[in-house]
Scaffold this motif. Structure first.
Motif, mmCIF file in Angstrom:
data_model
loop_
_atom_site.group_PDB
_atom_site.id
_atom_site.type_symbol
_atom_site.label_atom_id
_atom_site.label_comp_id
_atom_site.label_asym_id
_atom_site.label_seq_id
_atom_site.Cartn_x
_atom_site.Cartn_y
_atom_site.Cartn_z
ATOM 1 N N ARG A 283 0.542 -0.506 0.388
ATOM 2 C CA ARG A 283 0.307 -0.194 -0.086
ATOM 3 C C ARG A 283 1.011 1.414 0.119
ATOM 4 N NH1 ARG A 283 -4.441 1.160 -1.417
ATOM 5 N NH2 ARG A 283 -5.836 1.978 0.248
ATOM 6 N N LEU A 284 1.820 1.058 1.210
ATOM 7 C CA LEU A 284 3.237 3.291 0.690
ATOM 8 C C LEU A 284 3.172 2.630 -0.536
ATOM 9 C CD1 LEU A 284 3.687 4.866 2.760
ATOM 10 C CD2 LEU A 284 5.812 2.991 3.264
ATOM 11 N N VAL A 285 3.465 1.559 -1.308
ATOM 12 C CA VAL A 285 4.213 2.028 -2.061
ATOM 13 C C VAL A 285 3.862 2.213 -3.613
ATOM 14 C CG1 VAL A 285 5.734 0.053 -4.354
ATOM 15 C CG2 VAL A 285 6.408 -0.309 -1.754
ATOM 16 N N GLN A 286 2.440 1.560 -3.255
ATOM 17 C CA GLN A 286 1.627 2.112 -4.203
ATOM 18 C C GLN A 286 1.127 4.142 -4.323
ATOM 19 O OE1 GLN A 286 -1.527 -1.138 -4.009
ATOM 20 N NE2 GLN A 286 -0.890 -2.161 -5.021
ATOM 21 N N ALA A 287 1.044 4.235 -2.819
ATOM 22 C CA ALA A 287 0.517 5.201 -2.344
ATOM 23 C C ALA A 287 1.571 5.942 -2.947
ATOM 24 C CB ALA A 287 0.312 5.636 -1.287
ATOM 25 N N ILE A 288 2.895 6.156 -3.230
ATOM 26 C CA ILE A 288 4.286 6.899 -3.488
ATOM 27 C C ILE A 288 3.625 7.278 -4.839
ATOM 28 C CG2 ILE A 288 6.655 7.282 -3.460
ATOM 29 C CD1 ILE A 288 6.491 5.589 -0.976
ATOM 30 N N ALA A 289 3.446 5.607 -4.753
ATOM 31 C CA ALA A 289 4.104 5.645 -7.719
ATOM 32 C C ALA A 289 3.047 6.756 -7.385
ATOM 33 C CB ALA A 289 3.896 4.424 -7.311
ATOM 34 N N SER A 290 1.555 6.464 -6.764
ATOM 35 C CA SER A 290 0.936 7.451 -7.550
ATOM 36 C C SER A 290 0.907 9.109 -7.554
ATOM 37 C CB SER A 290 -0.645 7.044 -6.691
ATOM 38 O OG SER A 290 -0.399 7.615 -5.499
ATOM 39 N N MET A 291 1.902 9.350 -6.967
ATOM 40 C CA MET A 291 2.657 10.667 -6.759
ATOM 41 C C MET A 291 3.019 11.325 -8.085
ATOM 42 S SD MET A 291 2.478 11.914 -2.796
ATOM 43 C CE MET A 291 2.573 10.066 -1.894
ATOM 44 N N THR A 292 3.569 9.933 -8.857
ATOM 45 C CA THR A 292 4.630 11.038 -10.150
ATOM 46 C C THR A 292 3.524 9.802 -11.484
ATOM 47 O OG1 THR A 292 5.763 8.983 -9.663
ATOM 48 C CG2 THR A 292 6.136 11.187 -8.265
ATOM 49 N N THR A 293 3.849 10.109 -12.519
ATOM 50 C CA THR A 293 4.058 8.999 -13.391
ATOM 51 C C THR A 293 4.841 8.443 -13.116
ATOM 52 O OG1 THR A 293 6.521 10.502 -14.969
ATOM 53 C CG2 THR A 293 4.046 11.239 -14.541
ATOM 54 N N PRO A 294 4.600 7.407 -14.322
ATOM 55 C CA PRO A 294 5.727 6.285 -14.093
ATOM 56 C C PRO A 294 6.885 5.916 -14.321
ATOM 57 C CG PRO A 294 4.207 5.754 -15.142
ATOM 58 C CD PRO A 294 3.505 6.680 -15.737
ATOM 59 N N ASN A 297 9.652 10.842 -12.732
ATOM 60 C CA ASN A 297 10.067 11.820 -13.065
ATOM 61 C C ASN A 297 8.751 13.405 -13.025
ATOM 62 O OD1 ASN A 297 13.108 10.918 -12.867
ATOM 63 N ND2 ASN A 297 12.319 9.917 -15.175
ATOM 64 N N THR A 298 7.732 13.100 -13.126
ATOM 65 C CA THR A 298 6.337 14.272 -13.150
ATOM 66 C C THR A 298 5.858 13.665 -11.734
ATOM 67 O OG1 THR A 298 6.744 14.132 -15.544
ATOM 68 C CG2 THR A 298 5.245 15.511 -14.895
ATOM 69 N N ILE A 299 5.678 15.383 -10.769
ATOM 70 C CA ILE A 299 4.634 15.008 -10.185
ATOM 71 C C ILE A 299 3.311 15.115 -10.618
ATOM 72 C CG2 ILE A 299 4.036 15.864 -7.894
ATOM 73 C CD1 ILE A 299 6.497 17.394 -7.710
ATOM 74 N N VAL A 300 1.796 14.200 -10.580
ATOM 75 C CA VAL A 300 0.784 14.452 -10.490
ATOM 76 C C VAL A 300 0.253 14.528 -10.149
ATOM 77 C CG1 VAL A 300 1.688 12.322 -12.342
ATOM 78 C CG2 VAL A 300 0.254 11.865 -10.450
ATOM 79 N N MET A 401 -1.945 19.468 -0.512
ATOM 80 C CA MET A 401 -2.257 18.563 -1.780
ATOM 81 C C MET A 401 -1.136 17.461 -1.539
ATOM 82 S SD MET A 401 -1.048 21.647 -4.883
ATOM 83 C CE MET A 401 0.770 22.592 -3.947
ATOM 84 N N ILE A 402 -0.533 17.209 -1.468
ATOM 85 C CA ILE A 402 -0.071 15.450 -1.188
ATOM 86 C C ILE A 402 -1.441 15.055 -0.032
ATOM 87 C CG2 ILE A 402 0.930 14.431 0.159
ATOM 88 C CD1 ILE A 402 3.226 16.627 -0.535
ATOM 89 N N ARG A 403 -2.193 15.223 1.148
ATOM 90 C CA ARG A 403 -2.382 14.653 1.736
ATOM 91 C C ARG A 403 -4.497 14.766 0.829
ATOM 92 N NH1 ARG A 403 -3.012 11.340 5.650
ATOM 93 N NH2 ARG A 403 -3.753 9.995 3.411
ATOM 94 N N SER A 404 -3.921 15.674 -0.156
ATOM 95 C CA SER A 404 -5.603 15.711 -0.238
ATOM 96 C C SER A 404 -5.622 14.085 -1.852
ATOM 97 C CB SER A 404 -5.774 16.958 -0.782
ATOM 98 O OG SER A 404 -6.189 18.206 0.105
ATOM 99 N N HIS A 405 -4.643 14.619 -2.208
ATOM 100 C CA HIS A 405 -4.019 13.932 -3.550
ATOM 101 C C HIS A 405 -4.212 12.029 -3.248
ATOM 102 C CE1 HIS A 405 -2.351 11.306 -6.989
ATOM 103 N NE2 HIS A 405 -1.827 10.287 -5.361
ATOM 104 N N LEU A 406 -3.867 11.417 -2.177
ATOM 105 C CA LEU A 406 -3.601 10.284 -0.818
ATOM 106 C C LEU A 406 -5.268 9.918 -0.259
ATOM 107 C CD1 LEU A 406 -0.765 10.454 1.411
ATOM 108 C CD2 LEU A 406 -1.247 8.991 -0.922
ATOM 109 N N ASP A 407 -5.895 11.363 -0.294
ATOM 110 C CA ASP A 407 -6.997 11.473 0.544
ATOM 111 C C ASP A 407 -7.786 10.214 -1.561
ATOM 112 O OD1 ASP A 407 -6.250 10.992 2.450
ATOM 113 O OD2 ASP A 407 -7.511 12.584 2.964
ATOM 114 N N ALA A 408 -8.317 11.466 -2.094
ATOM 115 C CA ALA A 408 -8.309 11.136 -3.841
ATOM 116 C C ALA A 408 -8.661 9.910 -3.974
ATOM 117 C CB ALA A 408 -8.355 11.911 -4.421
ATOM 118 N N ASN A 409 -7.803 9.016 -3.968
ATOM 119 C CA ASN A 409 -7.057 8.073 -4.294
ATOM 120 C C ASN A 409 -6.947 7.040 -3.518
ATOM 121 O OD1 ASN A 409 -6.064 8.387 -7.461
ATOM 122 N ND2 ASN A 409 -4.989 10.199 -6.141
ATOM 123 N N GLY A 410 -7.860 7.090 -2.713
ATOM 124 C CA GLY A 410 -8.096 5.915 -1.192
ATOM 125 C C GLY A 410 -7.592 5.566 -0.838
ATOM 126 N N PHE A 411 -5.630 5.965 -0.201
ATOM 127 C CA PHE A 411 -4.825 5.919 0.687
ATOM 128 C C PHE A 411 -4.902 6.681 1.654
ATOM 129 C CE2 PHE A 411 -3.581 5.738 -3.464
ATOM 130 C CZ PHE A 411 -2.401 4.019 -3.856
#
Length: 520
Positions: A283-294, A297-300, A401-411
């Motif tokens: 879950r942590l690895v997926q949460a981290i990965a969700s914040m950038t492109t695969p 190198n680009t923050i999403v 923004m980081i907190r909102s992104h995690l919450d919006a993506n189910g983390f």
């Protein structure tokens, strides 16, 4: 394969391709319009024309004593991470300021290590705040000398160097600045500017209590004309890189634990249970990965790039000068990397480095990492993360923004623990303080690269924002090995070495203070 089976596969493939194309065109990273090809020319600043022969002669006559002062400073341990010698070093600095004639000196207690404040009233028209840090990093085991706190003079390929922890970061240049004050006061009886000294013992810890250090004199400090941090910024060939600010930063831990959402809640369990039990590690690895492109190198994170301030015309001129002289291959060799991301080079790489926020994993741990085999499903996983923030992107907004992104993506279950955070700081190259420094560099024939800011971070916003002062950090001199074995500062350059030795470093500080008095 029948046509009826082939058609869905083709449609799926087209969908994937269209998604990749949309991702390329809809990148959240802004593209900055460049309005000028003009190049900033630091060499065009008139060289400082003043000369202070009596003070220079005093520096030359007292040079052995001045070297001994540097040795005395580095011999006093002051490892902030280990609370080793910290209060003794604060007392040594305070005593040295009193000996120089600072009428007011205070050791300021904070929730962490103490700070030091000093005031020298020269009755001058202009006032300068001088920032100092008196703490150093812990010692590594593989130094070429037996004791990194012995303050030894060592023969080096560049000449005679002071090799010690803190030699260049930052005790050496700071005590050299005080040596220059000593020579001026001994020769003329005073200084050309009034001085505040503001010193902390937690810079290597991220300066968590620096606000408490300046708090007792905050209103007084705001009345100053600028702030200066003495620092060695020359390379061995004598060139200098002057940075006019720093990026901000947020540094935090992300943690996933088993709980109501799933996963083991008390301790690790047998790895065979993964068929039935959620994995906090994954879950942590997926949460981290969700914040950038695969590619990482680009923050999403939505909105993360939006607040960054676009390069001004002044900053574009500075970047153009940096790009003209850029040597990407040399930098890559220095960092032992084969290329920059996507093959960037020149101005594109400089703009990306200075104006992009970053998202970086500093460390990641979970479960069993020892030798051999141990099949477990860990109940906890933790990562340390930092994000560098260009001007415009504020720490509170970044965390939000980081907190909102995690919450919006189910983390929602991922915990964020902020550990440090402060905004960027920058000063205009046209500030009289900067112009005075460049004028002194030109007097000494120093070729200077000027950058809008450093891609690294330091809490210099306390000067530019809290106190509202222009702030510059730099000076003649060369050193290397900060945070590493064999740290040194050049004292007596060998023939052919372009960087200044201690005598010229101190003379340049004399000139800088006079230039500041004349040119604010």
């Amino acid at each position: 394969m029948t046509v009826s089976r082939l058609l869905p596969c083709l449609l799926a493939s087209l969908l994937v391709l269209s998604m990749h194309a949309a991702g390329a065109s809809d990148s959240p990273r802004p593209t900055y319009a460049w309005s000028t090809d003009e190049v900033y020319d630091a060499a065009a600043i008139p060289a400082y024309a003043g000369t202070h022969e009596a003070v220079y002669a005093r520096i030359d006559a007292d040079l052995d004593a001045h070297v001994a002062h540097l040795q005395r400073w580095v011999r006093q341990r002051s490892i902030s991470a280990q609370d080793d010698g910290i209060r003794d070093m604060a007392g040594l600095l305070a005593d040295d300021l009193r000996a120089l004639g600072f009428a007011e000196v205070e050791v300021v207690d904070t929730p962490g290590h103490p700070g030091v404040l000093g005031w020298y009233d020269a009755g001058a028209e202009r006032t300068l705040v001088v920032y100092m840090m008196y703490d150093v990093q812990p010692i590594e085991p593989n130094w070429r000398i037996d004791d990194p706190f012995a303050g030894e003079l060592v023969e080096h390929e560049l000449g005679t160097v002071l090799m010690a922890r803190g030699a260049t970061n930052q005790k050496g240049p700071q005590r050299a600045f005080l040596n220059a004050l000593d020579a001026m006061i001994a020769t003329t009886g005073t200084l050309p500017v009034n001085l505040y000294v503001v010193a902390e013992g937690e810079e290597e810890l991220g300066s968590p209590n620096f606000g408490d250090v300046i708090a007792p004199w905050r209103e007084r400090l705001r009345q100053a004309d600028g702030a200066f941090f003495p620092m060695n910024i020359q390379t061995p060939d004598g060139k200098a890189s002057l940075n006019l600010g720093v990026k901000g930063i947020v540094y935090f831990e992300m943690e996933a634990k088993g709980g109501e959402w799933g996963g083991p809640s008390k301790a690790e369990v047998h790895g065979s249970l993964k068929a039935l039990v959620d994995s906090p590690t994954l879950r942590l690895v997926q949460a981290i990965a969700s914040m950038t492109t695969p590619d990482g190198n680009t923050i999403v994170i939505p909105g993360y790039y939006d607040a960054v301030t676009a390069p001004t015309a002044e900053q574009q001129r500075l970047v153009n000068a940096l790009a003209r002289d850029a040597d990407d291959a040399a930098m890559q060799r220095a960092f032992a990397v084969s290329r920059w991301i996507g093959g960037m080079e020149g101005r594109e790489a400089i703009v990306r480095n200075l104006f992009d926020p970053t998202f970086n994993v500093d460390g990641l741990w979970s479960g069993y990492t020892g030798e051999g085999v141990k099949t477990i499903l860990p109940h906890m996983a933790t990562a340390k993360v930092d994000s560098r923030l260009p001007p415009g992107l504020e720490p509170d907004d970044a965390y939000r923004m980081i907190r909102s992104h995690l919450d919006a993506n189910g983390f929602n279950e991922i915990e964020i623990r902020p550990m440090s955070g402060y905004p960027a700081a920058s000063t205009s190259v046209e500030a009289p303080l900067v112009q005075a420094l460049l004028g002194v560099f030109n007097k000494y024939g120093v070729q200077t690269r000027v950058s809008p800011w450093l891609a690294g971070s330091a809490p210099f916003y306390q000067f530019t924002r809290t106190l509202g002062l222009p702030f510059v950090f730099g000076g003649l001199g060369h050193g290397s090995g900060a945070h590493a074995p064999d740290e040194y500062m050049l004292i007596h350059p060998a023939e052919g070495v372009g960087a200044a030795g201690l005598a010229d470093i101190e003379k340049s500080y004399v000139d800088i203070l006079h230039a500041l008095a004349d040119g604010f």
